[in-house]
Structure formats: C-alpha cells, structure tokens
Design a protein around this motif. Structure first.
Motif, PDB file in Angstrom:
ATOM      1  N   ALA A  65      32.935  25.020 -32.299  1.00 32.71           N
ATOM      2  CA  ALA A  65      33.233  24.896 -33.543  1.00 32.71           C
ATOM      3  C   ALA A  65      32.473  25.523 -34.611  1.00 32.71           C
ATOM      4  N   THR A  66      31.161  25.662 -34.534  1.00 31.01           N
ATOM      5  CA  THR A  66      30.428  25.871 -35.259  1.00 31.01           C
ATOM      6  C   THR A  66      29.924  27.469 -35.216  1.00 31.01           C
ATOM      7  N   LYS A  67      30.176  27.799 -34.092  1.00 29.72           N
ATOM      8  CA  LYS A  67      29.568  29.309 -33.468  1.00 29.72           C
ATOM      9  C   LYS A  67      28.304  29.511 -33.435  1.00 29.72           C
ATOM     10  N   LYS A  68      27.451  28.487 -33.686  1.00 30.89           N
ATOM     11  CA  LYS A  68      26.192  28.604 -33.639  1.00 30.89           C
ATOM     12  C   LYS A  68      25.508  28.677 -32.051  1.00 30.89           C
ATOM     13  N   PRO A  69      24.488  29.310 -32.051  1.00 29.93           N
ATOM     14  CA  PRO A  69      24.046  29.570 -30.591  1.00 29.93           C
ATOM     15  C   PRO A  69      23.332  28.166 -30.151  1.00 29.93           C
ATOM     16  N   VAL A  70      23.920  27.922 -28.932  1.00 32.61           N
ATOM     17  CA  VAL A  70      23.181  26.659 -28.255  1.00 32.61           C
ATOM     18  C   VAL A  70      22.538  26.944 -26.906  1.00 32.61           C
ATOM     19  N   GLY A  71      22.654  28.000 -26.439  1.00 29.05           N
ATOM     20  CA  GLY A  71      22.111  28.500 -25.330  1.00 29.05           C
ATOM     21  C   GLY A  71      22.077  29.869 -24.822  1.00 29.05           C
ATOM     22  N   VAL A  72      21.794  30.054 -23.818  1.00 33.04           N
ATOM     23  CA  VAL A  72      21.741  31.834 -23.130  1.00 33.04           C
ATOM     24  C   VAL A  72      21.812  31.692 -21.630  1.00 33.04           C
ATOM     25  N   VAL A  73      22.663  32.708 -21.363  1.00 28.76           N
ATOM     26  CA  VAL A  73      22.848  33.096 -19.865  1.00 28.76           C
ATOM     27  C   VAL A  73      22.286  34.576 -19.900  1.00 28.76           C
ATOM     28  N   SER A  74      21.034  34.350 -19.065  1.00 31.61           N
ATOM     29  CA  SER A  74      20.443  35.765 -18.873  1.00 31.61           C
ATOM     30  C   SER A  74      20.763  36.118 -17.543  1.00 31.61           C
ATOM     31  N   MET A  75      20.423  37.705 -16.891  1.00 34.34           N
ATOM     32  CA  MET A  75      20.399  38.063 -15.555  1.00 34.34           C
ATOM     33  C   MET A  75      19.257  37.118 -14.902  1.00 34.34           C
ATOM     34  N   THR A  76      18.020  36.946 -15.495  1.00 30.84           N
ATOM     35  CA  THR A  76      16.858  36.334 -14.890  1.00 30.84           C
ATOM     36  C   THR A  76      17.410  34.881 -14.504  1.00 30.84           C
ATOM     37  N   ASP A  77      18.203  34.031 -15.655  1.00 26.18           N
ATOM     38  CA  ASP A  77      18.703  32.676 -15.159  1.00 26.18           C
ATOM     39  C   ASP A  77      19.423  32.734 -14.066  1.00 26.18           C
ATOM     40  N   ILE A  78      20.501  33.830 -14.088  1.00 35.95           N
ATOM     41  CA  ILE A  78      21.515  33.767 -12.871  1.00 35.95           C
ATOM     42  C   ILE A  78      20.772  33.966 -11.320  1.00 35.95           C
ATOM     43  N   LEU A  79      19.771  35.123 -11.516  1.00 31.74           N
ATOM     44  CA  LEU A  79      19.061  35.369 -10.237  1.00 31.74           C
ATOM     45  C   LEU A  79      18.308  34.348  -9.773  1.00 31.74           C
ATOM     46  N   SER A  80      17.624  33.434 -10.928  1.00 28.32           N
ATOM     47  CA  SER A  80      16.620  32.502 -10.436  1.00 28.32           C
ATOM     48  C   SER A  80      17.326  31.493  -9.858  1.00 28.32           C
ATOM     49  N   SER A  81      18.602  31.312 -10.518  1.00 24.52           N
ATOM     50  CA  SER A  81      19.475  29.909  -9.847  1.00 24.52           C
ATOM     51  C   SER A  81      19.823  30.424  -8.584  1.00 24.52           C
ATOM     52  N   LEU A  82      20.330  31.588  -8.331  1.00 26.00           N
ATOM     53  CA  LEU A  82      20.641  31.958  -7.011  1.00 26.00           C
ATOM     54  C   LEU A  82      19.555  31.691  -6.028  1.00 26.00           C
ATOM     55  N   MET A  83      18.344  32.073  -6.460  1.00 27.80           N
ATOM     56  CA  MET A  83      17.183  32.015  -5.456  1.00 27.80           C
ATOM     57  C   MET A  83      16.908  30.414  -5.186  1.00 27.80           C
ATOM     58  N   SER A  84      17.210  29.644  -5.905  1.00 28.27           N
ATOM     59  CA  SER A  84      17.005  28.213  -5.872  1.00 28.27           C
ATOM     60  C   SER A  84      18.056  27.675  -4.838  1.00 28.27           C
ATOM     61  N   THR A  85      19.089  28.338  -4.391  1.00 26.70           N
ATOM     62  CA  THR A  85      19.929  27.904  -3.602  1.00 26.70           C
ATOM     63  C   THR A  85      19.815  28.336  -2.152  1.00 26.70           C
ATOM     64  N   ILE A  86      18.930  29.214  -1.820  1.00 31.72           N
ATOM     65  CA  ILE A  86      18.666  29.917  -0.683  1.00 31.72           C
ATOM     66  C   ILE A  86      17.449  29.873   0.181  1.00 31.72           C
TER      67      ILE A  86
END
Length: 297
Positions: A276-297
């Motif tokens: 609605a506001t186009k204001k930033p509320v978060g970020v998805v970085s490559m580090t975030d994705i790889l860290s999330s992957l490592m937490s599942t294996i």
C-alpha cells in the motif's frame, strides 16, 4: 531428494556456466593500481595473492575507497587524486587497516561437499576460494543461488514455497537513505554498519532506488570525486555502474520467487515493500536464503 551435502563443490561448479579467468591483486600493488586493474577487468572484488603465491584475502572496491577516503579525517574535503596520499599505499597497508577476519577468504576443495561451501557463504561471505590445483576459482553466493534456482530438488519444498513473511524476512528494521544524500555519506554508513546495500527513498519513505557497494564498479582515482554527488546522480554518471533500480517483492512472495529474481538480476538482495505504501519493511538477501537453507539440513 538430491542434497547439497551429497553434491561436491566440483559437481556444483559443473552445473554452472563456464567461469571466466580469476583475477587477483598482488599484496605489493599500490591502491591506485588496484583501482585501475579492477576497473579494467570490470570486477568489484578480487582475491589477494601474497608473496608466496597464496590467496589469503578478498578485497572489494569499497574497501579501497574506505581506506583512501573514509578512514582519513578530512580527506573527503579534497578528493582530487594528487591530494589523496593513500592512493600510493600498498594493498598490504589496506589489509592492516582492519582485523584479518574482515578480509577473510575461506578455502574449500573441489571434493568437499557443497554444504561446506554454503556454510561459509551463509555467514555473509560473498565468495569462497576453491583450491583446485589445476584451475582454482571463486564460488559466489550468486553461483549457489543460481544453482538452487535451476535445481529446485536441492532445496526443501517447505522452504521454497514459504512466503518471505513466514520465513521471517519481514517485518524487520531496514536502514534507508534519502535519494538526495551524497553517495559518500551513504557509503560511510554502509561501512560503519557493515552492510552492503540500502534502499533509496523519497521524502515520503517510498523506495525509488537502490545503492550498494556493487555500484562502485568502475571506481578510479578520478571517479572518487563523484562520491560527493547525490546518490541518484552518482548512479546515473557514465562511469558508474548505473544500476540503482530497486528490485522489490511484497510480503506474500515466496522464497522461490525471490530466488528467481536474484538469480537473473545479478542483485544480492530484494527489498520487501508494503504493497500500500511502497515503504520498505524487510529484505531477502542471498545470505538470508543460504542461511535458511543451512538451518534445514
């Protein structure tokens, strides 16, 4: 399901596009020569080769800029090349300016599991050195995210199909910068906070651009003067990378959708915005994705 634990680094590399020659800096090179070399090769980071021929560190254009300008009180008041003494210093001097871990370049072997490389990348390191005796190379976060995007079997469906909000990438505090701020001022804050990018916003807080250390691509002793320009103007300069276009998703976007954007855009992160506001509320970085992957294996 095929696993990143079962796949070797060599196997992973074989599934990626043919890589270009690895370009390195000598520890004895001067800073100005390093700027010129990285500009000529169109790179923003390079491994550093020590006197014994070993690749011991990873150095970015932003590190050189930090060393020459930001670390020197009052230097930003005069950025003419002849008045920047540190341009004549060596890469060895740059490496001494911060703790060794800041420049650390992790090493892995081709026979190591891909998971061992991802573990380093998930800690925020953008590249690892693959110690192949025949043809050493760098494996990057972007390489791995592209591999995961093209080989979905390597990532649990529960993670791929989760929304970025459910995974926890939003909401969270985001440092923003007004697009009228100087590129140098923004870069100083990025280095102080040890982050690599910031969304540029207008006076209403809406995301209208992106500024990252990657936008220093092509930096040389003359271009240092352009850092005094407002961020959007700096990005528009002929010799700058000229990116600046923000890549955004909304909170209901999936991790898979975010990876697709990262894999094909070359960006290291996508900003999560309020629809609605186009204001930033978060970020998805490559580090975030790889860290999330490592937490599942």
């Amino acid at each position: 399901m095929e696993s990143v634990r079962a796949m070797s680094v060599a196997d992973a590399a074989s599934k990626l596009p043919a890589r270009q020659k690895m370009h390195a800096l000598s520890v004895e090179s001067d800073v100005n020569s390093a700027f010129e070399y990285m500009d000529h090769e169109k790179i923003i980071v390079a491994p550093v080769r020590d006197a014994n021929g070993k690749y011991t560190a990873l150095l970015g254009v932003h590190d050189l800029t930090d060393y020459c300008v930001i670390q020197v009180p009052g230097q930003e008041n005069d950025l003419t090349p002849e008045n920047i003494p540190r341009l004549a210093h060596t890469i060895k001097d740059v490496l001494k300016s911060k703790p060794a871990e800041h420049f650390e370049l992790p090493h892995v072997k081709p026979s190591d599991s891909l998971a061992s490389a991802i573990r380093y990348l998930a800690e925020g390191r953008h590249k690892v050195y693959v110690d192949d005796e025949n043809s050493p190379f760098l494996l990057s976060q972007h390489d791995v995210v592209s591999l995961l995007n093209g080989n979905p079997q390597l990532m649990p469906d529960s993670l791929r199909t989760s929304t970025v909000e459910n995974v926890g990438f939003t909401p969270r505090p985001i440092y923003t910068a007004n697009a009228t701020e100087s590129a140098l001022g923004i870069l100083r804050e990025l280095i102080r906070m040890d982050v690599h990018a910031v969304p540029l916003v207008n006076d209403d807080g809406m995301v209208i651009g992106n500024f990252s250390t990657s936008d220093l691509k092509g930096m040389d002793d003359v271009m240092l003067q352009d850092l005094k320009l407002p961020a959007l103007q700096f990005l528009a300069e002929e010799n700058a990378r000229g990116a600046g276009h923000p890549i955004t998703v909304e909170p209901d976007a999936t991790v898979a959708e975010s990876m697709l954007l990262l894999a094909f855009s070359g960006a290291h992160r996508v900003w999560v915005i309020n629809p609605a506001t186009k204001k930033p509320v978060g970020v998805v970085s490559m580090t975030d994705i790889l860290s999330s992957l490592m937490s599942t294996i």
